[in-house]
Design an enzyme around this catalytic site. Structure first.
Site, PDB file in Angstrom:
ATOM      1  N   LYS A   1       0.845  -1.208   0.000  1.00  0.00           N
ATOM      2  CA  LYS A   1       0.000   0.000   0.000  1.00  0.00           C
ATOM      3  C   LYS A   1       0.873   1.248   0.000  1.00  0.00           C
ATOM      4  O   LYS A   1       0.636   2.173  -0.791  1.00  0.00           O
ATOM      5  CB  LYS A   1      -0.905   0.026   1.233  1.00  0.00           C
ATOM      6  N   ASN A   2       1.900   1.248   0.828  1.00  0.00           N
ATOM      7  CA  ASN A   2       2.676   2.483   0.991  1.00  0.00           C
ATOM      8  C   ASN A   2       3.728   2.688  -0.085  1.00  0.00           C
ATOM      9  O   ASN A   2       4.404   3.716  -0.100  1.00  0.00           O
ATOM     10  CB  ASN A   2       3.291   2.537   2.395  1.00  0.00           C
TER      11      ASN A   2
ATOM     12  N   CYS B   1      -5.253   7.869   8.984  1.00  0.00           N
ATOM     13  CA  CYS B   1      -5.481   7.335  10.337  1.00  0.00           C
ATOM     14  C   CYS B   1      -5.299   8.429  11.398  1.00  0.00           C
ATOM     15  O   CYS B   1      -4.387   9.249  11.310  1.00  0.00           O
ATOM     16  CB  CYS B   1      -4.487   6.212  10.613  1.00  0.00           C
TER      17      CYS B   1
ATOM     18  N   ARG C   1      -0.184  14.748  12.593  1.00  0.00           N
ATOM     19  CA  ARG C   1       0.272  14.502  11.205  1.00  0.00           C
ATOM     20  C   ARG C   1       0.276  15.781  10.365  1.00  0.00           C
ATOM     21  O   ARG C   1      -0.390  15.903   9.347  1.00  0.00           O
ATOM     22  CB  ARG C   1      -0.600  13.429  10.556  1.00  0.00           C
TER      23      ARG C   1
ATOM     24  N   ASP D   1       4.244   0.739  11.605  1.00  0.00           N
ATOM     25  CA  ASP D   1       2.996   0.167  11.074  1.00  0.00           C
ATOM     26  C   ASP D   1       2.715  -1.230  11.604  1.00  0.00           C
ATOM     27  O   ASP D   1       1.618  -1.745  11.398  1.00  0.00           O
ATOM     28  CB  ASP D   1       3.020   0.156   9.542  1.00  0.00           C
TER      29      ASP D   1
ATOM     30  N   ARG E   1      -8.880  -0.284   4.134  1.00  0.00           N
ATOM     31  CA  ARG E   1      -8.041   0.738   3.493  1.00  0.00           C
ATOM     32  C   ARG E   1      -6.691   0.152   3.093  1.00  0.00           C
ATOM     33  O   ARG E   1      -6.080   0.610   2.127  1.00  0.00           O
ATOM     34  CB  ARG E   1      -7.810   1.920   4.448  1.00  0.00           C
TER      35      ARG E   1
HETATM   36  C1  EPZ Z   1       3.817   7.112   5.892  1.00  0.00           C
HETATM   37  O1  EPZ Z   1       3.019   8.116   6.493  1.00  0.00           O
HETATM   38  C2  EPZ Z   1       2.939   5.872   5.809  1.00  0.00           C
HETATM   39  N1  EPZ Z   1       1.783   6.151   4.962  1.00  0.00           N
HETATM   40  C3  EPZ Z   1       2.487   5.476   7.209  1.00  0.00           C
HETATM   41  O2  EPZ Z   1       1.730   4.269   7.092  1.00  0.00           O
HETATM   42  C4  EPZ Z   1       3.711   5.208   8.077  1.00  0.00           C
HETATM   43  O3  EPZ Z   1       3.296   4.923   9.383  1.00  0.00           O
HETATM   44  C5  EPZ Z   1       4.624   6.446   8.066  1.00  0.00           C
HETATM   45  O4  EPZ Z   1       4.954   6.801   6.715  1.00  0.00           O
HETATM   46  C6  EPZ Z   1       5.920   6.199   8.833  1.00  0.00           C
HETATM   47  O5  EPZ Z   1       6.596   5.115   8.277  1.00  0.00           O
HETATM   48  C7  EPZ Z   1       1.938   6.137   3.623  1.00  0.00           C
HETATM   49  O6  EPZ Z   1       3.019   5.900   3.113  1.00  0.00           O
HETATM   50  C8  EPZ Z   1       0.712   6.418   2.806  1.00  0.00           C
HETATM   51  P1  EPZ Z   1       5.803  10.548   8.053  1.00  0.00           P
HETATM   52  P2  EPZ Z   1       3.541   9.659   6.538  1.00  0.00           P
HETATM   53  O7  EPZ Z   1       5.656  11.786   7.247  1.00  0.00           O
HETATM   54  O8  EPZ Z   1       4.258   9.962   5.277  1.00  0.00           O
HETATM   55  C9  EPZ Z   1       5.657  13.830  11.379  1.00  0.00           C
HETATM   56  C10 EPZ Z   1      -0.086   2.817   7.458  1.00  0.00           C
HETATM   57  O9  EPZ Z   1      -0.562   2.318   8.482  1.00  0.00           O
HETATM   58  N2  EPZ Z   1       5.592  14.801  10.275  1.00  0.00           N
HETATM   59  O10 EPZ Z   1       7.059   9.743   7.949  1.00  0.00           O
HETATM   60  O11 EPZ Z   1       2.412  10.509   6.946  1.00  0.00           O
HETATM   61  C11 EPZ Z   1       4.365  13.036  11.499  1.00  0.00           C
HETATM   62  O12 EPZ Z   1       3.410  13.743  12.240  1.00  0.00           O
HETATM   63  C12 EPZ Z   1       0.327   4.279   7.457  1.00  0.00           C
HETATM   64  O13 EPZ Z   1       0.101   2.210   6.378  1.00  0.00           O
HETATM   65  C13 EPZ Z   1       5.685  16.156  10.546  1.00  0.00           C
HETATM   66  O14 EPZ Z   1       5.817  16.553  11.700  1.00  0.00           O
HETATM   67  O15 EPZ Z   1       4.591   9.555   7.730  1.00  0.00           O
HETATM   68  C14 EPZ Z   1       4.816  11.783  12.203  1.00  0.00           C
HETATM   69  O16 EPZ Z   1       4.858  12.031  13.600  1.00  0.00           O
HETATM   70  C15 EPZ Z   1       0.060   4.963   8.784  1.00  0.00           C
HETATM   71  N3  EPZ Z   1       5.614  17.038   9.505  1.00  0.00           N
HETATM   72  C16 EPZ Z   1       6.243  11.574  11.690  1.00  0.00           C
HETATM   73  O17 EPZ Z   1       6.642  12.840  11.120  1.00  0.00           O
HETATM   74  C17 EPZ Z   1       5.462  16.639   8.213  1.00  0.00           C
HETATM   75  O18 EPZ Z   1       5.412  17.500   7.303  1.00  0.00           O
HETATM   76  C18 EPZ Z   1       6.354  10.519  10.601  1.00  0.00           C
HETATM   77  O19 EPZ Z   1       5.483  10.914   9.573  1.00  0.00           O
HETATM   78  C19 EPZ Z   1       5.369  15.251   7.953  1.00  0.00           C
HETATM   79  C20 EPZ Z   1       5.440  14.350   8.992  1.00  0.00           C
END
Ligand code: EPZ
Length: 429
Positions: free
Chosen positions: A22-23, A118, A123, A306, A398
């Site tokens: 998915k990701n 989620c 986020r 995840d 999802r």
């Molecule tokens: C991706 O989400 C994945 N989703 C998530 O999988 C996964 O948990 C996550 O990466 C971490 O590996 C998809 O790829 C569609 P991040 P993403 O940006 O990109 C903070 C699942 O269950 N952050 O690496 O949203 C954020 O709040 C899903 O399949 C900021 O502060 O993750 C979080 O605390 C859930 N500012 C941390 O970084 C930003 O601009 C990691 O978020 C972006 C992120």
């Protein structure tokens, strides 16, 4: 509203085929917007998030054909709008925001709804916006929309305060068509980013260092169409391994991404499972007895956030105490309250959960609060005494494709049914 009915099952036996990630597939589908030519993407499971994103790409003017049976998508973004349409769809998933970079790079103007996804934390998207601004875009956010303009994107050095997966993906895609060289420092190194970069390189992008904290992109004038088969899903792999670990059994998983599973396999072996690694397959043997283990989620190659919820379900029935630390998201223990309804002994305090293993869980009515929490409840319910009714399973749909059919194929007692009217009425009020 449908629900999953799960009864104590196992041991599980047989073979299960792991599908596309998915990701990985979601950013790759967004990358198809970077060219006017036709792209063919294979190993695309019919996740609800995939169907929603394909709807968004259509709303942006792309021609999209999805052969669900062959799990193959053809996308051609000959004409493309700068945004608009698909707001409702965008609110359903986080990855909807990954069209921002491609649209800015192609059109110089973009209007993209802030993403959904989620409820596992606030986020924010500040790192996405900061990076795209560094490339020369002027972006403002109002009324829930990110509105961006840029005459031209110019390569530059961007440092990410956090190795954000999504921000790395948005910047990587935008930089492929920027003028000059972009260097992303402290980039996320997840395998899904390597897969996205592999697809972009097939389109003619010049990228070095994907999978490391420093990615260098040399912009080109245009990209051409390409074919790509998406990598297999490491989270689905970990979910099925956990299901066998908790029920006991002897199962072969086919089409697994073995190069990216070190942290997951290490934890399962610590918990007592015996796992042999084949070429693109895994063979797990388990007794159903779980030894306690500690987990601290970290960016790749650390233990994946995840799978934190699913491993909490394993820890709930371990022969001792386990400590689980969630370092990436501030609200990713929603499954704990539901597991405690099943008799688990979980105490959470901020980003740390202490799980006192119990002899067995008991089935009852529980709610899927988010995608991976829902998967954790399925795994827990397979080992719980009696029957468990899991509601709000649209969360699970999802990111899992035919989860109950695949588990039934291994001998699990799990099936989907329409939620009784009384529950649906109660849920509606
Ligand atoms: C991706 O989400 C994945 N989703 C998530 O999988 C996964 O948990 C996550 O990466 C971490 O590996 C998809 O790829 C569609 P991040 P993403 O940006 O990109 C903070 C699942 O269950 N952050 O690496 O949203 C954020 O709040 C899903 O399949 C900021 O502060 O993750 C979080 O605390 C859930 N500012 C941390 O970084 C930003 O601009 C990691 O978020 C972006 C992120």
């Amino acid at each position: 509203m449908s629900e999953l009915i799960v009864r104590k099952s196992g041991p599980l036996f047989g073979t299960v085929l792991i599908g596309g990630s998915k990701n990985a597939v979601l950013p790759i589908l967004c990358a198809c917007l970077l060219t006017q030519e036709r792209c063919e993407i294979r190993q695309v499971p019919p996740f609800a998030d995939v169907l929603a994103l394909l709807g968004i790409l259509r709303a942006l003017g792309a021609d999209v054909e999805y052969d669900e049976k062959k799990q193959m998508v053809h996308i051609q973004a000959r004409r493309m709008k700068m945004g608009g349409g698909g707001e409702e769809l965008a609110g359903r998933l986080r990855a909807s925001f990954l069209v921002l970079g491609p649209i800015l790079a192609r059109k110089g103007r973009a209007q993209v709804p802030l993403p959904g996804g989620c409820p596992i934390g606030t986020r924010p998207v500040d790192l996405h916006l900061k990076g795209l601004t560094a490339l020369g875009a002027r972006i403002r956010v109002d009324h829930g929309m990110a509105k961006g303009r840029c005459r031209i994107l110019r390569g530059t050095e961007v440092y990410l305060d956090l190795p954000s997966v999504g921000a790395t993906e948005n910047l990587l895609m935008a930089a492929t068509l920027a003028q000059g060289v972009t260097v992303i420092e402290n980039a996320a190194a997840e395998p899904e980013i390597v897969d996205l970069a592999a697809f972009l390189k097939k389109m003619g992008a010049k990228i070095q260092g994907a999978g490391t904290p420093k990615i260098t992109i040399t912009g080109v004038d245009s990209l051409h169409g390409a074919r790509h088969s998406v990598m297999s899903d490491r989270v689905e792999t970990g979910t099925f391994l956990a299901a066998v670990a908790i029920t006991g059994g002897d199962v072969v998983l086919k089409n697994t991404p073995n190069d990216h599973l070190a942290a997951i396999l290490a934890k399962l072996r610590e918990a007592g499972a015996v796992i042999e690694e084949g070429v693109g397959s895994l063979h797990i043997k388990a007794t159903g007895e779980i030894l306690p283990f500690d987990v601290k989620t970290m960016p790749y190659p650390g233990f994946p956030t995840d799978l934190q919820a699913v491993f909490m379900a394993l820890a709930a029935v371990a022969k001792g105490t386990s400590v689980i630390t969630e370092t990436l998201f501030e609200n990713r223990f929603l499954q704990a309250a539901q597991l405690n309804r099943m008799g688990a002994g979980i105490k959470t305090d901020g980003r740390v959960a202490v799980v006192e293993g119990v002899r067995h869980l008991t089935g009852t009515a529980v709610t899927a609060t988010d995608l991976r929490a829902g998967a954790a409840l399925v795994v827990a319910a397979l080992a719980a005494e009696g029957e468990t009714q899991i509601s709000h399973i649209s969360h699970i749909d999802r990111g899992y494709d035919h989860l109950e059919e695949k588990l039934q194929g291994l001998g699990a007692e799990i099936f989907r049914q329409e939620e009784p009217a009384r529950e649906a009425m109660a849920a509606a009020h």
